[in-house]
Design an enzyme around this catalytic site. Structure first.
Site, PDB file in Angstrom:
ATOM      1  N   THR A  28       3.718  25.906  18.056  1.00 55.41           N
ATOM      2  CA  THR A  28       4.965  26.375  18.646  1.00 55.41           C
ATOM      3  C   THR A  28       4.687  27.009  20.015  1.00 55.41           C
ATOM      4  O   THR A  28       5.374  26.712  20.997  1.00 55.41           O
ATOM      5  CB  THR A  28       5.654  27.383  17.699  1.00 55.41           C
ATOM      6  OG1 THR A  28       5.744  26.799  16.395  1.00 55.41           O
ATOM      7  CG2 THR A  28       7.045  27.721  18.175  1.00 55.41           C
TER       8      THR A  28
ATOM      9  N   TYR B 158       7.082  32.337  14.982  1.00 53.04           N
ATOM     10  CA  TYR B 158       7.510  31.833  16.285  1.00 53.04           C
ATOM     11  C   TYR B 158       8.461  30.634  16.106  1.00 53.04           C
ATOM     12  O   TYR B 158       9.292  30.372  16.962  1.00 53.04           O
ATOM     13  CB  TYR B 158       6.303  31.339  17.095  1.00 53.04           C
ATOM     14  CG  TYR B 158       5.471  32.403  17.765  1.00 53.04           C
ATOM     15  CD1 TYR B 158       5.649  33.765  17.502  1.00 53.04           C
ATOM     16  CD2 TYR B 158       4.480  32.040  18.667  1.00 53.04           C
ATOM     17  CE1 TYR B 158       4.854  34.719  18.118  1.00 53.04           C
ATOM     18  CE2 TYR B 158       3.690  32.991  19.301  1.00 53.04           C
ATOM     19  CZ  TYR B 158       3.877  34.327  19.026  1.00 53.04           C
ATOM     20  OH  TYR B 158       3.091  35.262  19.642  1.00 53.04           O
ATOM     21  N   GLY B 159       8.272  29.937  15.011  1.00 56.33           N
ATOM     22  CA  GLY B 159       9.016  28.687  14.786  1.00 56.33           C
ATOM     23  C   GLY B 159      10.520  28.830  14.811  1.00 56.33           C
ATOM     24  O   GLY B 159      11.249  27.855  14.996  1.00 56.33           O
TER      25      GLY B 159
ATOM     26  N   ASP C 279      -2.536  32.969  17.674  1.00 55.62           N
ATOM     27  CA  ASP C 279      -1.483  32.284  16.923  1.00 55.62           C
ATOM     28  C   ASP C 279      -0.420  33.329  16.613  1.00 55.62           C
ATOM     29  O   ASP C 279      -0.642  34.536  16.807  1.00 55.62           O
ATOM     30  CB  ASP C 279      -2.062  31.706  15.623  1.00 55.62           C
ATOM     31  CG  ASP C 279      -0.991  31.091  14.737  1.00 55.62           C
ATOM     32  OD1 ASP C 279      -0.177  30.309  15.248  1.00 55.62           O
ATOM     33  OD2 ASP C 279      -0.943  31.412  13.532  1.00 55.62           O
ATOM     34  N   SER C 280       0.718  32.879  16.109  1.00 57.48           N
ATOM     35  CA  SER C 280       1.751  33.823  15.708  1.00 57.48           C
ATOM     36  C   SER C 280       1.303  34.664  14.511  1.00 57.48           C
ATOM     37  O   SER C 280       1.866  35.720  14.259  1.00 57.48           O
ATOM     38  CB  SER C 280       3.018  33.055  15.344  1.00 57.48           C
ATOM     39  OG  SER C 280       2.706  32.054  14.397  1.00 57.48           O
TER      40      SER C 280
ATOM     41  N   CYS D  43      -1.699  27.480  18.040  1.00 55.80           N
ATOM     42  CA  CYS D  43      -0.348  27.506  17.481  1.00 55.80           C
ATOM     43  C   CYS D  43       0.446  26.403  18.158  1.00 55.80           C
ATOM     44  O   CYS D  43       0.492  26.336  19.392  1.00 55.80           O
ATOM     45  CB  CYS D  43       0.281  28.870  17.772  1.00 55.80           C
ATOM     46  SG  CYS D  43       2.019  29.011  17.315  1.00 55.80           S
TER      47      CYS D  43
ATOM     48  N   GLU E  29       2.936  30.613   2.937  1.00 51.92           N
ATOM     49  CA  GLU E  29       2.532  32.025   3.022  1.00 51.92           C
ATOM     50  C   GLU E  29       2.822  32.785   1.728  1.00 51.92           C
ATOM     51  O   GLU E  29       2.247  33.832   1.473  1.00 51.92           O
ATOM     52  CB  GLU E  29       3.206  32.698   4.228  1.00 51.92           C
ATOM     53  CG  GLU E  29       2.693  32.091   5.523  1.00 51.92           C
ATOM     54  CD  GLU E  29       2.883  32.961   6.739  1.00 51.92           C
ATOM     55  OE1 GLU E  29       3.538  34.005   6.637  1.00 51.92           O
ATOM     56  OE2 GLU E  29       2.370  32.570   7.799  1.00 51.92           O
TER      57      GLU E  29
ATOM     58  N   CYS F  78       1.838  21.622  13.006  1.00 56.74           N
ATOM     59  CA  CYS F  78       1.978  23.040  12.657  1.00 56.74           C
ATOM     60  C   CYS F  78       0.674  23.458  11.984  1.00 56.74           C
ATOM     61  O   CYS F  78       0.124  22.710  11.168  1.00 56.74           O
ATOM     62  CB  CYS F  78       3.156  23.248  11.703  1.00 56.74           C
ATOM     63  SG  CYS F  78       3.287  24.957  11.121  1.00 56.74           S
ATOM     64  N   THR F  79       0.210  24.645  12.348  1.00 55.50           N
ATOM     65  CA  THR F  79      -1.073  25.134  11.833  1.00 55.50           C
ATOM     66  C   THR F  79      -1.133  25.225  10.310  1.00 55.50           C
ATOM     67  O   THR F  79      -2.193  25.154   9.722  1.00 55.50           O
ATOM     68  CB  THR F  79      -1.328  26.555  12.369  1.00 55.50           C
ATOM     69  OG1 THR F  79      -0.144  27.338  12.141  1.00 55.50           O
ATOM     70  CG2 THR F  79      -1.656  26.527  13.836  1.00 55.50           C
ATOM     71  N   HIS F  80       0.038  25.410   9.676  1.00 56.61           N
ATOM     72  CA  HIS F  80       0.062  25.629   8.227  1.00 56.61           C
ATOM     73  C   HIS F  80       0.019  24.322   7.416  1.00 56.61           C
ATOM     74  O   HIS F  80      -0.391  24.332   6.266  1.00 56.61           O
ATOM     75  CB  HIS F  80       1.352  26.354   7.832  1.00 56.61           C
ATOM     76  CG  HIS F  80       1.419  27.789   8.233  1.00 56.61           C
ATOM     77  ND1 HIS F  80       1.241  28.209   9.526  1.00 56.61           N
ATOM     78  CD2 HIS F  80       1.660  28.903   7.492  1.00 56.61           C
ATOM     79  CE1 HIS F  80       1.381  29.533   9.569  1.00 56.61           C
ATOM     80  NE2 HIS F  80       1.634  29.969   8.347  1.00 56.61           N
TER      81      HIS F  80
HETATM   82  N1  DGL Z   1       1.694  28.832  13.908  1.00 55.06           N
HETATM   83  C1  DGL Z   1       2.990  28.199  13.954  1.00 55.06           C
HETATM   84  C2  DGL Z   1       2.830  26.754  14.461  1.00 55.06           C
HETATM   85  O1  DGL Z   1       1.765  26.176  14.451  1.00 55.06           O
HETATM   86  C3  DGL Z   1       3.667  28.223  12.610  1.00 55.06           C
HETATM   87  C4  DGL Z   1       4.114  29.599  12.159  1.00 55.06           C
HETATM   88  C5  DGL Z   1       5.256  30.188  12.970  1.00 55.06           C
HETATM   89  O2  DGL Z   1       6.383  29.674  12.928  1.00 55.06           O
HETATM   90  O3  DGL Z   1       5.009  31.163  13.655  1.00 55.06           O
HETATM   91  O4  DGL Z   1       3.796  26.183  14.901  1.00 55.06           O
END
Ligand code: DGL
Length: 267
Positions: free
Chosen positions: A77, A44-45, A12-13, A75, A154, A186-188
């Site tokens: 993205t 990454y977003g 993941d990022s 991830c 975060e 999105c993972t978050h």
């Molecule tokens: N992990 C990214 C996603 O699921 C979110 C965090 C990022 O922007 O890197 O899209």
């Protein structure tokens, strides 16, 4: 090492993919796992498709060098921009979170009016919108980029008033659109599920792909005879591409327990 005892790789990022790894641990308790958080390039977003593809290829090269038997792009993205390229390039199976999200969506009781929530880059790629439309041609899609959600989460503000206000800012207009289901792409976002639910309304089905993604990995390993036959405590390895201090601070929130040993992968 027996081929089936080789680890599953996830990247993941940053820390977000730990929400996916948590599900993999739950459903595949005997598998060895290697997780890479590309913290040097987070988020990454907000990055361009070219940059995301480049980072993704670097992450994958590293995991392949570790001898993984299966890759999970944990991830949204990265999955949006690189899943096809990785599936073509690699000789091991590659599972992204997108297909899993779509499978969950197809099982939702109502799916005429669908919201897709993700990073600017995920929504900008149009991948979710195109894939949903291909399977549900009569549905109406409301795709919304929610770039402030990731930093709020975060910063530990996942159950803070500020997050409710921002959720209202991004999603308030959907309240009158009779949305049936919302895909948390999105993972978050599972961490602010209650805020999203409250803003969209209690009748909206919220879809989190992590569970289906882990199930997909389980089925692939089972069908190909690649489940780890060793039934003892598996080995988990964690890497970050930058100083893992912030990563470590957030692990309890995303993974449910502290991860003390995070190694730095030098770029
Ligand atoms: N992990 C990214 C996603 O699921 C979110 C965090 C990022 O922007 O890197 O899209």
């Amino acid at each position: 090492m027996m081929p089936s005892a080789r680890p599953i790789g996830l990247f993941d990022s940053g820390v977000g993919g730990l929400t996916v790894m948590k599900e993999v641990v739950r459903q595949l308790p005997h598998e060895n796992l290697i997780y890479l958080g590309d913290t040097a390039h987070l988020p990454y977003g907000e990055k361009s498709p070219e940059a995301i593809l480049r980072y993704t290829l670097e992450n994958t090269d590293f995991l392949i060098e570790q001898g993984i038997k299966l890759l999970i792009i944990a991830c949204h993205t990265a999955s949006s921009h690189a899943l096809d390229a990785l599936q073509q390039k690699l000789s091991i199976p590659v599972i992204g979170v997108i297909e899993s999200g779509l499978e969950c969506l197809l099982k939702a009781p109502q799916k005429k009016r669908i919201a897709v929530l993700g990073t600017a880059s995920t929504i900008g790629s149009g991948v979710y919108q195109t894939s949903i439309q291909a399977r549900l041609p009569d549905c109406e899609i409301f795709a919304v980029a929610c770039p402030l959600f990731v930093p709020l989460i975060e910063e530990g503000l996942h159950s803070h008033q500020a997050t409710n206000l921002i959720a209202q800012h991004y999603l308030g207009a959907l309240k009158n659109k009779q949305i049936d289901a919302a895909l948390l792409a999105c993972t978050h976002y599972p961490l602010i599920r209650s805020s999203i639910q409250q803003t969209l309304g209690e009748d909206v089905t919220l879809i989190e792909p992590a569970e289906a993604c882990a199930k997909k990995a389980f089925h692939w390993l089972k069908e190909s005879g690649s489940l780890n036959p060793v039934q003892k405590q598996p080995h988990y390895q964690f890497y970050a591409t930058d100083d893992p201090i912030k990563f470590r601070r957030l692990t309890t929130l995303f993974f449910g327990s502290e991860i003390p040993d995070i190694r730095c992968k030098k770029n």
